[in-house]
Design a protein around this motif. Structure first.
Motif, PDB file in Angstrom:
ATOM      1  N   ASN C  38       0.829  -1.206   0.000  1.00 32.68           N
ATOM      2  CA  ASN C  38       0.000   0.000   0.000  1.00 32.68           C
ATOM      3  C   ASN C  38       0.864   1.256   0.000  1.00 32.68           C
ATOM      4  OD1 ASN C  38      -2.192   1.637   0.175  1.00 32.68           O
ATOM      5  ND2 ASN C  38      -2.468   1.385   2.361  1.00 32.68           N
ATOM      6  N   MET C  39       1.938   1.243   0.811  1.00 29.76           N
ATOM      7  CA  MET C  39       2.810   2.424   0.852  1.00 29.76           C
ATOM      8  C   MET C  39       3.530   2.614  -0.469  1.00 29.76           C
ATOM      9  SD  MET C  39       4.376   2.545   4.630  1.00 29.76           S
ATOM     10  CE  MET C  39       5.168   4.132   4.493  1.00 29.76           C
ATOM     11  N   THR C  42       1.116   4.385  -2.712  1.00 27.38           N
ATOM     12  CA  THR C  42       0.972   5.820  -2.450  1.00 27.38           C
ATOM     13  C   THR C  42       2.155   6.591  -3.018  1.00 27.38           C
ATOM     14  OG1 THR C  42       0.270   4.959  -0.327  1.00 27.38           O
ATOM     15  CG2 THR C  42       0.108   7.283  -0.636  1.00 27.38           C
ATOM     16  N   LEU C  66      -4.399   9.425 -10.980  1.00 25.08           N
ATOM     17  CA  LEU C  66      -5.739   9.297 -10.379  1.00 25.08           C
ATOM     18  C   LEU C  66      -6.209   7.845 -10.449  1.00 25.08           C
ATOM     19  CD1 LEU C  66      -7.795  11.087  -9.097  1.00 25.08           C
ATOM     20  CD2 LEU C  66      -8.698  11.661 -11.295  1.00 25.08           C
ATOM     21  N   ALA C  67      -6.042   7.221 -11.626  1.00 31.84           N
ATOM     22  CA  ALA C  67      -6.455   5.818 -11.765  1.00 31.84           C
ATOM     23  C   ALA C  67      -5.644   4.944 -10.819  1.00 31.84           C
ATOM     24  CB  ALA C  67      -6.272   5.358 -13.205  1.00 31.84           C
ATOM     25  N   ALA C  69      -4.354   5.774  -7.942  1.00 33.47           N
ATOM     26  CA  ALA C  69      -4.830   5.944  -6.566  1.00 33.47           C
ATOM     27  C   ALA C  69      -6.097   5.139  -6.335  1.00 33.47           C
ATOM     28  CB  ALA C  69      -5.059   7.422  -6.271  1.00 33.47           C
ATOM     29  N   PHE C  70      -7.057   5.208  -7.294  1.00 33.82           N
ATOM     30  CA  PHE C  70      -8.290   4.420  -7.168  1.00 33.82           C
ATOM     31  C   PHE C  70      -7.973   2.932  -6.991  1.00 33.82           C
ATOM     32  CE2 PHE C  70     -10.876   7.518  -9.953  1.00 33.82           C
ATOM     33  CZ  PHE C  70     -11.218   8.235  -8.845  1.00 33.82           C
ATOM     34  N   LEU C  71      -7.160   2.420  -7.934  1.00 37.54           N
ATOM     35  CA  LEU C  71      -6.985   0.967  -7.966  1.00 37.54           C
ATOM     36  C   LEU C  71      -6.169   0.495  -6.768  1.00 37.54           C
ATOM     37  CD1 LEU C  71      -6.558   0.392 -11.763  1.00 37.54           C
ATOM     38  CD2 LEU C  71      -8.560   0.159 -10.376  1.00 37.54           C
ATOM     39  N   PHE C  73      -6.317   1.745  -3.744  1.00 37.67           N
ATOM     40  CA  PHE C  73      -7.263   1.659  -2.628  1.00 37.67           C
ATOM     41  C   PHE C  73      -8.103   0.393  -2.725  1.00 37.67           C
ATOM     42  CE2 PHE C  73     -11.635   2.808  -1.273  1.00 37.67           C
ATOM     43  CZ  PHE C  73     -11.385   2.790   0.079  1.00 37.67           C
ATOM     44  N   ILE C  74      -8.627   0.129  -3.920  1.00 30.70           N
ATOM     45  CA  ILE C  74      -9.497  -1.037  -4.076  1.00 30.70           C
ATOM     46  C   ILE C  74      -8.723  -2.319  -3.813  1.00 30.70           C
ATOM     47  CG2 ILE C  74     -10.932  -2.288  -5.716  1.00 30.70           C
ATOM     48  CD1 ILE C  74     -11.548   0.382  -6.999  1.00 30.70           C
ATOM     49  N   THR C  76      -6.132  -2.728  -1.844  1.00 31.33           N
ATOM     50  CA  THR C  76      -5.876  -2.901  -0.421  1.00 31.33           C
ATOM     51  C   THR C  76      -7.105  -3.439   0.300  1.00 31.33           C
ATOM     52  OG1 THR C  76      -4.421  -1.010  -0.580  1.00 31.33           O
ATOM     53  CG2 THR C  76      -5.001  -1.747   1.611  1.00 31.33           C
ATOM     54  N   ILE C  77      -8.277  -2.810   0.009  1.00 30.13           N
ATOM     55  CA  ILE C  77      -9.505  -3.260   0.665  1.00 30.13           C
ATOM     56  C   ILE C  77      -9.785  -4.716   0.326  1.00 30.13           C
ATOM     57  CG2 ILE C  77     -11.973  -2.860   0.832  1.00 30.13           C
ATOM     58  CD1 ILE C  77     -10.699  -0.603   1.983  1.00 30.13           C
ATOM     59  N   GLY C  78      -9.595  -5.065  -0.969  1.00 27.16           N
ATOM     60  CA  GLY C  78      -9.871  -6.435  -1.377  1.00 27.16           C
ATOM     61  C   GLY C  78      -8.965  -7.430  -0.687  1.00 27.16           C
ATOM     62  N   CYS C  80      -7.453  -7.079   2.197  1.00 26.95           N
ATOM     63  CA  CYS C  80      -7.825  -7.186   3.614  1.00 26.95           C
ATOM     64  C   CYS C  80      -9.028  -8.099   3.780  1.00 26.95           C
ATOM     65  CB  CYS C  80      -8.162  -5.824   4.181  1.00 26.95           C
ATOM     66  SG  CYS C  80      -6.739  -4.804   4.386  1.00 26.95           S
TER      67      CYS C  80
END
Lengths: 159, 108, 103, 162
Positions: C38-39, C42, C66-67, C69-71, C73-74, C76-78, C80
């Motif tokens: 994740n880091m 970023t 921008l794309a 950053a979106f992907l 985030f998604i 990381t959530i997935g 987890c």
């Protein structure tokens, strides 16, 4: 009040309002960004495939935050299959139409025989039409791949 | 103007460096998240503000829009970064990663 | 003059990615790897913007950032969510403990 | 209906920022895209609230932002101090705490928990109705909750309840 690890683990609720609220505020912007990538495919990086991936990712994000059934309410399975087929049909249909009218496969300039505007603007508009088809196909196929893999083919609960 | 931009850039790199050192040095998963969540967000914000400001030094309509786009990324990171941190903490709690604790005889 | 500053900052960020990679490769738990990745994501977002400034084509690289950053985030959530469901996650990588080795 | 229209306006602003091209072709497609997004996901932005309530909340967030930014700078400096300290482990005393918040609406609670995650030495683990579980890096950080931040959020987002 200080608590132990086990206590904290037991009190974690089923619904996660932090994730839900954040996702709710984000999803429309992500979708608009995906449409922007598709529309501006021939001026900036991107195009049908990339925009479709972003659009599909927005539905996957919904499925991650609210659970798989909620995402199937948002985009029903029937709509998903229809959109996938229509997308593929737009792509191959336009390409085959070009070939039938005497040009090469995906040679848009022959489409002037249908609608007489000049060949150069047909090239850019033809690319746009094909990209819409590709975007629809990629979005829906990504979503259905996620549904299948996350729930091991049962399409019930998911991750 | 250039001095402000340079200052912001150096600050951003400093905080990113702190976040990375923290990621390597801190003893357990939860405290590593502190370094990752806060320092990285601030560092990225400073760097992106610097880039947006530098982009404005020859102002035109297009460059103003690009700066707004950069601020959109900053807003997005401000929403996304705590959410990702929270999701990771929750996942670690549920999986059962034990936190590091001070040894005072009673260690759970 | 400013482009050299940007180049230096971009190099510094690239150098900072390597320690994150150490964390992403070396564990010890699966979630540590997720934090590391994740880091890296970023930092890559910023790096893309800096590359755009260096090549003087920022408006194009902003879209990619921008794309990204979106992907990021998604993803990381997935990840987890995935590891929360699977109960048999091997938390420690050194799977052979002392008892097992002696047994 | 009102929610969809408000969503359409927001989406149109975002489109103009994204696009930067104003010929007829792109503008038409932009309006079509905004209509599509507003129709299918416009409700999501407002989660059943009235549009005016959400608008006031967004304005409250703008007023609250600068203070939050300053707090983030302070918290990062604190983390910097701990990370760079040679005997780092003496400075740390991680603990889990739980407390009750006075905030009522979901949006305010979520804002509060995100702010906690971003500020000194604390991470929100879960929000369960009005109980928040927080993981704190030091004892002083744990003692400082809920503190001034909750009052500021209540003032910004829930004016009728303070």
């Amino acid at each position: 009040m200080k608590i132990s690890m086990q206590e904290a683990r037991d009190r974690i609720p089923q619904r996660d309002i932090i994730l839900e609220t954040t996702v709710r505020l984000m999803v429309p912007f992500i979708q608009l960004y995906g449409l922007y990538v598709i529309v501006h495919g021939h001026y900036s990086p991107g195009g049908g495939f990339q925009g479709g991936v972003v659009l599909g990712a927005s539905v996957i994000l919904l499925a991650l935050a609210f659970g798989l059934p909620a995402s199937k309410e948002y985009l029903t399975e029937g709509t998903d299959i229809i959109m996938a087929n229509v997308g593929a049909l737009i792509f191959t249909g336009i390409a085959a139409l070009c070939a039938l009218l005497g040009g090469m496969f995906l040679d848009y300039s022959v489409l002037t025989k249908i609608l007489p505007i000049d060949p150069i603007s047909w090239r850019s508009h033809g690319i746009f039409l094909v990209e819409v088809g590709v975007g629809m196909g990629v979005m829906t196929i990504m979503v259905s791949i996620y549904w299948d893999m996350a729930s091991a083919g049962r399409l019930d609960e998911g991750l | 103007m250039n001095w402000i931009v340079t200052f912001l850039l150096v600050g951003g790199v400093f905080f990113l460096a702190i976040g990375t050192i923290g990621l390597l040095r801190l003893p357990d998963f939860y405290s590593r998240l502190h370094a990752a969540g806060k320092c990285d967000t601030l560092g990225v914000t400073l760097l992106m503000t610097a880039i947006a400001l530098y982009n404005l030094h020859a102002p035109s309509f297009g460059s103003v829009l690009v700066s707004w786009k950069i601020f959109a990324i900053v807003f997005f990171i401000f929403m996304a970064s705590p959410t990702a941190t929270h999701a990771m903490t929750k996942a670690a709690m549920l999986v059962g990663v034990e936190p590091w604790q001070k040894k005072k005889g009673t260690r759970k | 003059m400013m482009s050299q500053v940007f180049l230096a900052v971009a190099l510094a960020i690239v150098l900072l990615i390597f320690p994150c990679l150490v964390r992403a490769l070396g564990g010890p738990t699966v979630l540590d790897r997720i934090v590391g990745v994740n880091m890296i994501g970023t930092k890559t977002t910023v790096l893309l913007l800096l590359i755009g400034l260096i090549y003087k084509d920022l408006s194009m690289f902003v879209d990619i950032a921008l794309a990204y950053a979106f992907l990021n985030f998604i993803a990381t959530i997935g990840a987890c969510k995935f590891f929360r469901r699977s109960k048999q996650v091997h938390l420690e990588d050194d799977l052979v403990t002392e008892e097992e080795a002696s047994a | 209906m009102k929610a969809k229209f408000a969503a359409f306006v927001i989406m149109l602003i975002f489109w103009v920022i994204l696009s930067g091209m104003f010929d007829a072709f792109h503008l038409t497609l932009g309006v079509i895209s905004c209509l599509l997004v507003a129709h299918f996901s416009g409700k999501m932005l407002f989660e059943g609230l009235r549009v005016e309530v959400r608008a006031r909340q967004i304005l409250g967030m703008l007023a609250y932002g600068p203070w939050l930014l300053w707090e983030i700078v302070l918290s990062s400096l604190q983390v910097t101090y701990i990370v760079l300290h040679p005997q780092m482990l003496d400075k740390m005393d991680p603990q889990l705490i739980r407390f009750k918040t006075k905030l009522k609406s979901t949006f305010a609670r979520v804002t509060f928990s995100q702010s906690i995650t971003l500020t000194p030495g604390t991470i929100t683990v879960s929000v369960h109705d009005d109980e928040m579980t927080v993981y704190a890096l030091t004892r002083s950080a744990a003692d400082s909750l809920p503190g001034e931040m909750e009052k500021r959020i209540a003032r910004a987002l829930e004016p009728e309840q303070t």
